[in-house]
Design a protein around this motif. Structure first.
Motif: not given
Length: 117
Positions: A111-116
Motif C-alpha cells: 500500500l505504501e512505499d517504505p519511509y526513507e
C-alpha cells in the motif's frame, strides 16, 4: 437477520440507538435495502477509543443477529505483531474471526512505499 418481523424491528431499532450513540468520525449507517437491514461502517478512526466502539458495534451485530455476515477491514499500526498488515474481521453466521488480508498486506510495500528519511 431474523425471520420474525417484530423481532427484526426490535433488533434494528436497538442497533439504530447504538449507532446514534457512537461519537465517531466514521461512517456508521443503518438502512433498509431490498427488505433487509444493512449496517454500513467506513472511514478512518485514528484513535483507539473511536475504533474500539466501531469494532464493538461490528461484534454486537453478530451477537444480536446471528444470521448476519460481512467483512470489516482494519489497519492498526499499533497492533503488536500485526503493525504492517491490514486485518479483516469476518462475520459469518454472527461469529467474528480475524484474518490477515493478503491482498493488501504487508502494508509496506503493497500500500505504501517504505519511509526513507
Amino acid at each position: 437477520m431474523d425471520d420474525d418481523p417484530d423481532r427484526l424491528a426490535e433488533i434494528v431499532e436497538g442497533l439504530r440507538r447504538r449507532i446514534d450513540g457512537i461519537a465517531s468520525p466514521c461512517l456508521l449507517d443503518l438502512r433498509w435495502m431490498n427488505g433487509e437491514a444493512f449496517v454500513h461502517i467506513g472511514g478512518f478512526a485514528n484513535h483507539a477509543h473511536s475504533s474500539a466502539e466501531v469494532l464493538d458495534l461490528f461484534r454486537h451485530v453478530g451477537e444480536i443477529a446471528p444470521g448476519s455476515y460481512g467483512l470489516l477491514h482494519v489497519r492498526d499500526d499499533e497492533d503488536p505483531g500485526h503493525e504492517n498488515e491490514v486485518r479483516v474481521l469476518r462475520m459469518v453466521r454472527g461469529i467474528v474471526t480475524r484474518h490477515t488480508e493478503s491482498a493488501m498486506s504487508p502494508c509496506i510495500p503493497v500500500l505504501e512505499d517504505p519511509y526513507e528519511g
